[in-house]
Scaffold this active site. Structure first.
Site, PDB file in Angstrom:
ATOM      1  N   ASN A 108      14.870   5.081  19.211  1.00  0.00           N
ATOM      2  CA  ASN A 108      16.065   4.089  19.030  1.00  0.00           C
ATOM      3  C   ASN A 108      16.896   4.002  20.315  1.00  0.00           C
ATOM      4  OD1 ASN A 108      18.613   3.342  18.311  1.00  0.00           O
ATOM      5  ND2 ASN A 108      18.079   3.625  16.091  1.00  0.00           N
ATOM      6  N   HIS A 154      22.057   3.517  21.529  1.00  0.00           N
ATOM      7  CA  HIS A 154      23.102   4.200  22.413  1.00  0.00           C
ATOM      8  C   HIS A 154      23.086   3.868  23.706  1.00  0.00           C
ATOM      9  CE1 HIS A 154      24.789   5.697  18.622  1.00  0.00           C
ATOM     10  NE2 HIS A 154      23.828   6.518  18.390  1.00  0.00           N
ATOM     11  N   HIS A 178      19.176  -1.204  15.869  1.00  0.00           N
ATOM     12  CA  HIS A 178      19.695  -1.606  14.607  1.00  0.00           C
ATOM     13  C   HIS A 178      20.793  -2.810  14.976  1.00  0.00           C
ATOM     14  CE1 HIS A 178      22.644  -0.032  11.211  1.00  0.00           C
ATOM     15  NE2 HIS A 178      22.285  -1.498  11.047  1.00  0.00           N
ATOM     16  N   ARG A 180      23.717  -4.285  14.085  1.00  0.00           N
ATOM     17  CA  ARG A 180      24.750  -4.238  13.121  1.00  0.00           C
ATOM     18  C   ARG A 180      25.542  -5.586  12.853  1.00  0.00           C
ATOM     19  NH1 ARG A 180      25.909   1.592  11.765  1.00  0.00           N
ATOM     20  NH2 ARG A 180      27.719   0.494  10.882  1.00  0.00           N
ATOM     21  N   ARG A 183      28.332  -3.716  17.170  1.00  0.00           N
ATOM     22  CA  ARG A 183      28.878  -2.793  18.002  1.00  0.00           C
ATOM     23  C   ARG A 183      28.251  -2.331  19.260  1.00  0.00           C
ATOM     24  NH1 ARG A 183      29.318   2.562  14.102  1.00  0.00           N
ATOM     25  NH2 ARG A 183      30.402   1.007  12.988  1.00  0.00           N
ATOM     26  N   GLU A 197      16.055  -2.443  12.615  1.00  0.00           N
ATOM     27  CA  GLU A 197      17.042  -2.113  11.451  1.00  0.00           C
ATOM     28  C   GLU A 197      17.801  -2.958  11.077  1.00  0.00           C
ATOM     29  OE1 GLU A 197      18.570   1.717  12.754  1.00  0.00           O
ATOM     30  OE2 GLU A 197      16.710   2.678  12.859  1.00  0.00           O
ATOM     31  N   THR A 225      24.667   5.426  10.711  1.00  0.00           N
ATOM     32  CA  THR A 225      24.309   5.231   9.399  1.00  0.00           C
ATOM     33  C   THR A 225      24.375   6.473   8.561  1.00  0.00           C
ATOM     34  OG1 THR A 225      22.592   3.476  10.386  1.00  0.00           O
ATOM     35  CG2 THR A 225      22.089   4.243   8.076  1.00  0.00           C
ATOM     36  N   GLU A 253      11.382   5.347   5.073  1.00  0.00           N
ATOM     37  CA  GLU A 253      11.791   6.046   6.168  1.00  0.00           C
ATOM     38  C   GLU A 253      12.695   7.112   5.465  1.00  0.00           C
ATOM     39  OE1 GLU A 253      13.527   4.627   9.914  1.00  0.00           O
ATOM     40  OE2 GLU A 253      14.486   6.598  10.375  1.00  0.00           O
ATOM     41  N   HIS A 268      16.627  10.462  11.471  1.00  0.00           N
ATOM     42  CA  HIS A 268      18.193  10.614  11.655  1.00  0.00           C
ATOM     43  C   HIS A 268      18.462  12.106  11.901  1.00  0.00           C
ATOM     44  CE1 HIS A 268      22.034   8.890  11.141  1.00  0.00           C
ATOM     45  NE2 HIS A 268      22.542  10.207  10.978  1.00  0.00           N
ATOM     46  N   HIS A 273      19.750   9.501  19.254  1.00  0.00           N
ATOM     47  CA  HIS A 273      20.975  10.117  19.909  1.00  0.00           C
ATOM     48  C   HIS A 273      20.340  11.318  20.812  1.00  0.00           C
ATOM     49  CE1 HIS A 273      24.591  12.326  20.328  1.00  0.00           C
ATOM     50  NE2 HIS A 273      25.109  11.102  20.160  1.00  0.00           N
TER      51      HIS A 273
HETATM   52  N1  PXP Z   1      16.515   5.992  11.424  1.00  0.00           N
HETATM   53  C1  PXP Z   1      17.538   5.176  11.030  1.00  0.00           C
HETATM   54  C2  PXP Z   1      17.059   4.280   9.886  1.00  0.00           C
HETATM   55  C3  PXP Z   1      18.654   5.284  11.599  1.00  0.00           C
HETATM   56  O1  PXP Z   1      19.672   4.447  11.207  1.00  0.00           O
HETATM   57  C4  PXP Z   1      19.031   5.895  12.856  1.00  0.00           C
HETATM   58  C5  PXP Z   1      20.286   6.095  13.439  1.00  0.00           C
HETATM   59  O2  PXP Z   1      20.602   4.795  13.822  1.00  0.00           O
HETATM   60  C6  PXP Z   1      17.780   6.801  13.560  1.00  0.00           C
HETATM   61  C7  PXP Z   1      16.562   6.775  12.756  1.00  0.00           C
HETATM   62  C8  PXP Z   1      17.989   7.715  14.348  1.00  0.00           C
HETATM   63  O3  PXP Z   1      18.969   8.754  14.357  1.00  0.00           O
HETATM   64  P1  PXP Z   1      19.689   9.330  15.395  1.00  0.00           P
HETATM   65  O4  PXP Z   1      20.010   8.726  16.489  1.00  0.00           O
HETATM   66  O5  PXP Z   1      20.279  10.439  14.882  1.00  0.00           O
HETATM   67  O6  PXP Z   1      18.244  10.245  16.262  1.00  0.00           O
END
Ligand code: PXP
Length: 251
Positions: A6, A9, A42, A44, A48, A69, A100, A154, A192, A215
């Site tokens: 992802n 960030h 994602h 949003r 953002r 997402e 999220t 998920e 997550h 992240h």
């Molecule tokens: N999966 C989903 C559905 C999410 O919304 C997120 C965070 O945006 C992640 C995975 C990844 O989470 P993290 O950034 O904590 O690894």
């Protein structure tokens, strides 16, 4: 085991200055060189971090697959149906949240939220997009995902990640949920809060076929570079999968 990265960030840093860099599309290419199987973003409602144009450019340039997402907002749903990413993952969205925070709760079939979700899933299924729902590792919610026509769930690993290493109970919940979801014919993803330290027990759950991690990898990329950061995660995940009974560190 597929590892999707992802890159939201990367865009968060860019948007802090409304500048042109760093570019999530360039970061995605490095993720792929480091062994990613897919790129997750994602879009949003408040835009953002990731912008519509980022998603279009990613769709046009990545050599793996795009996992978009989204929530059920009409404009984003239309955008997704036109773009037709490989996969769409429905997530809940609250404006004030930092990220999220919880899984999707479809609620009662009579509720407006449930109906919106059903329409969204139907629309993307019709467009040939594989649909996943980001939900708590909860049996009833998994059953709802199947009724709603999702191909995958998920499982939200936030509770597990926050408890780690005192996470044996949360891990057992994920394991039970993964077995149940697979048992009723759903593909199982997880994500997550997963990090280099806590990912192994989740990657070792046999039913889990895809991880979405953001992240921790983007954070590490600041010191070692994106390609290396992904390569390191890839090797931990692959080792977890290849080593039955690997020490999970969960207590
Ligand atoms: N999966 C989903 C559905 C999410 O919304 C997120 C965070 O945006 C992640 C995975 C990844 O989470 P993290 O950034 O904590 O690894």
């Amino acid at each position: 085991m597929r590892l999707y990265i992802n890159v939201d960030h990367v865009a968060t840093v860019r948007q802090a200055r409304r500048a042109a860099e760093p570019d999530p599309v360039a970061a995605a290419a490095l993720c792929e060189r480091g062994g990613a199987d897919g790129i997750t973003v994602h879009l949003r409602e408040d835009r953002r971090h990731i912008q519509d144009d980022d998603v279009r450019r990613l769709a046009a340039s990545i050599t793996t697959v795009l996992n978009l997402e989204l929530a059920t907002a009409g404009d984003i749903l239309r955008f997704a149906a036109r773009l037709r990413p490989h996969q769409a993952t429905f997530v809940p969205e609250r404006r004030q949240e930092i990220t999220t925070e919880g899984g999707l709760d479809p609620g009662s079939p009579r509720s407006a939220a449930y109906k919106r979700l059903a329409v969204g899933i139907g629309r993307l299924n019709d467009a040939g997009v594989r649909v996943s729902l980001f939900i708590a590792p909860d049996r009833a919610t998994i059953d709802q995902a199947r009724v709603l026509g999702a191909a995958a769930v998920e499982l939200h690993t936030g509770e597990y990640a926050h408890a780690y290493p005192r996470s044996a109970k949360a891990l057992a919940r994920l394991q039970r949920a993964a077995a149940h979801a697979r048992g009723i014919g759903l593909a199982v993803h997880a994500g997550h809060g997963l990090t280099y330290l806590n990912v192994t027990p989740v990657a070792a759950i046999p039913e889990v076929e895809e991880l979405n991690i953001g992240h921790s990898i983007v954070s590490r990329s600041i010191t070692v570079g994106m390609e290396t950061a992904v390569r390191e995660m890839r090797s931990i995940v692959d080792r977890a999968r290849a080593t039955p009974g690997v020490d999970t560190g969960s207590r």
